[in-house]
Design an enzyme around this catalytic site. Sequence first.
Site, PDB file in Angstrom:
ATOM      1  N   THR B 161      -3.991  -1.262  -7.710  1.00  0.00           N
ATOM      2  CA  THR B 161      -3.609  -2.640  -7.403  1.00  0.00           C
ATOM      3  C   THR B 161      -4.731  -3.616  -7.774  1.00  0.00           C
ATOM      4  OG1 THR B 161      -2.295  -1.818  -5.599  1.00  0.00           O
ATOM      5  CG2 THR B 161      -3.064  -4.071  -5.373  1.00  0.00           C
ATOM      6  N   ARG B 189      10.825   1.498  -3.127  1.00  0.00           N
ATOM      7  CA  ARG B 189       9.729   1.511  -2.158  1.00  0.00           C
ATOM      8  C   ARG B 189       8.878   0.254  -2.300  1.00  0.00           C
ATOM      9  NH1 ARG B 189       3.807   1.496  -3.128  1.00  0.00           N
ATOM     10  NH2 ARG B 189       2.859   2.328  -1.241  1.00  0.00           N
ATOM     11  N   GLY B 191       5.224  -1.448  -1.007  1.00  0.00           N
ATOM     12  CA  GLY B 191       3.938  -1.165  -0.372  1.00  0.00           C
ATOM     13  C   GLY B 191       3.384  -2.373   0.368  1.00  0.00           C
ATOM     14  N   ASP B 192       2.077  -2.364   0.616  1.00  0.00           N
ATOM     15  CA  ASP B 192       1.465  -3.421   1.422  1.00  0.00           C
ATOM     16  C   ASP B 192       1.184  -4.698   0.626  1.00  0.00           C
ATOM     17  OD1 ASP B 192      -0.544  -1.840   0.038  1.00  0.00           O
ATOM     18  OD2 ASP B 192      -2.044  -2.999   1.128  1.00  0.00           O
ATOM     19  N   THR B 211      -6.213  -2.995  -1.217  1.00  0.00           N
ATOM     20  CA  THR B 211      -5.797  -1.981  -2.190  1.00  0.00           C
ATOM     21  C   THR B 211      -5.989  -0.613  -1.559  1.00  0.00           C
ATOM     22  OG1 THR B 211      -6.441  -0.892  -4.246  1.00  0.00           O
ATOM     23  CG2 THR B 211      -8.102  -2.251  -3.213  1.00  0.00           C
TER      24      THR B 211
END
Lengths: 289, 289
Positions: B161, B189, B191-192, B211
Site C-alpha cells: 500500500t 474484500r 481492507g483498512d 500499511t
Amino acid sequence: MPVVVIHGGAGSRSADLKTCRKDYLQALSVALERAATLLEQGGAAIDAVQAAVMVMEDECDLLNAGRGSVLCRDGTIEMSAAVMRGDDRGAGAVAAVTRSRHPVLAARAVLDHTPHVLMVGARADAVAAAAGVAQREPEYFITARRRARLDDLPSDFAGGTVGAVCRDATGSLAAATSTGGRQGQLPGRIGDSPLPGAGTWADEHVAISCTGDGEEFIRSGVARHISALVAAGTPIAAAADAALAQVGELGGTGGVIAVDAGGQVALRFTTEAMPRGMRRGANISTWLL
Amino acid sequence: MPVVVIHGGAGSRSADLKTCRKDYLQALSVALERAATLLEQGGAAIDAVQAAVMVMEDECDLLNAGRGSVLCRDGTIEMSAAVMRGDDRGAGAVAAVTRSRHPVLAARAVLDHTPHVLMVGARADAVAAAAGVAQREPEYFITARRRARLDDLPSDFAGGTVGAVCRDATGSLAAATSTGGRQGQLPGRIGDSPLPGAGTWADEHVAISCTGDGEEFIRSGVARHISALVAAGTPIAAAADAALAQVGELGGTGGVIAVDAGGQVALRFTTEAMPRGMRRGANISTWLL
C-alpha cells in the site's frame, strides 16, 4: 449477569412511531427476549447480538434493516451489517448486499468462513450463500411502505438502522449492527454500520452499536473514539456523549448503545427518538422517545 | 514549515527491494518533490497528499496501488483509496474500483461531488468518471510482474500500500492512502486503507496513513486509536507504537506514518522493510529498510 441492549435506529418523531407504537415495542421485546434466552442458556455474546438483530431485520419491516430497508435513489435496496466479538476482536462485515435474507448472518459468514473482515456486493452475498445463509430475490426486501416514501421524503432523511450489544455470563462482549442505509442514497454508498470502529465495535472493555448520520459517524470514528475513552477510564455514558458531541460539531445527529465489561450500559441519542430496549436479568425495558 | 511524509508499503525484505532499489528511491523522491512543490506554492495539505499518492499509484508499478496493484485470487484487480482533510474532517473514499486510473482522485471525487464518504465498485468509478477522473480498462492496471507473482506467492503475502501525510504552511493536516489490496484476496474484500479511522485519518491534531495486515488494522482501529491518544497528549511516535503493538497482539504487522499539528512526524513499522520518505523544508530523506 447477562445484559442485552438494542436499538431500532435514531431518527425523528415520525408519524409511524405514533401509528405503529405497539409494533415497534413488540419487535424490541421479541428481540430482547430472543437474545436473553440464548444468554441464559449459556450462549456467547456474539450469538446473542446476532439473534436480536435477526429479529429486527426480518420480523419487523418498520425497521430499516433486512426486509423493509429504505431504498436507494434508483429504487433498489443495498444492505450492510457487521458483527464484532470483544474477546479476540473477531469481526465480520458486509456492505451493499442485495440477496442475503439476514445481512447480519452474512457478516458472521465473513468472520467464520473467510480470512477477511469486510466484503462487499455480490461477492459478499456469494460467501454468505456458500455458508448456508438464506438468499432472496432483491424484491423480497422492498416493501410498499418504503416505495411510497421514496417519492415523499427528502433524500437526507435518516433511516433507522438496528443494533445490539451484549455482555454474556462470562463477561465477554459483542456488538452487531444492520442497516438498509440512508433513504435516497446513491447506490454503492457505504455508511458507518458495517465499518468496525465507525458504527460497530467490541473489545475487552466495551461493545458499541451506532445509528444516525452515517457520514458524520465515519468522519468522527465514533465507536473507536468511545472505546479509546473507555480504555482510558471514562465511564461509558460520558464517553458516548463526548463522541456524539463530536458528531454534532460536524453537523450530524444520531445515537449510541454500549455495554462495558462491568455490565454498565449507555443508551444515548441526540435525535428526537430512538426505539431502544434493555434486558438485565429478568428486568426488561423498552422506549421509543 | 510544510512537512511531507510518505510510505510505499510495509512488507518483507523482498528480492525486488534489492534489485529495484534505485527505482523505489526514485519514486519516493519524485512523490516527495511533487507534494513539496505544491505546499511551497501555498497549496493545501489535501492537494499535496493527493499529488504524492498519484505518483506512487501510476508512475511506479513496483508499488501496490493503481497500475501495478496486486491481483485478487481470480487474477483481477480491485483498488481502494481514501483522502481525509484535518480541518473539517472532510473524507472521501472508494473501494473495489477497477477503472479509475488514479483511485486517490476517485476518492477525492466522492468527497467533492457526493454527500457520501465511502462508495464501492462500479458506482464509485462512475462518480469518478463523471467528475473527470481518467478511466482505463481493467487490463491497464495488470502488470506482467504481478501476474507472475500470483502463482508464486502465498496468498497471505502483504503487498505494499502507498500513503502520504502532510502539514501545510497554515498548519492544516491531511492524509491519503491507496492500495491494490492483499495479494490473492477474495474479490469483494475491502481492507483498512479506504476506511477512515482504520487505515487513513486526519483531524486537527494528527494525520495518519497505515500499511500492513489490513484485517488486523481494521480490528485494531489503528488510525482512530492513534488520534485519540494524540488528542489526549501522547506524542505521535509513542501513539503509533502503541497502536502497532495492539496490531501485533492480534497477530498482524505493518507500518504507520503520521504528522501532527506541530510538525512532529512518526514513521514506524514492525515489518522488515517500509519504503518511506520525508521532506521538511529543503531537507529530504528516503529509506527502504
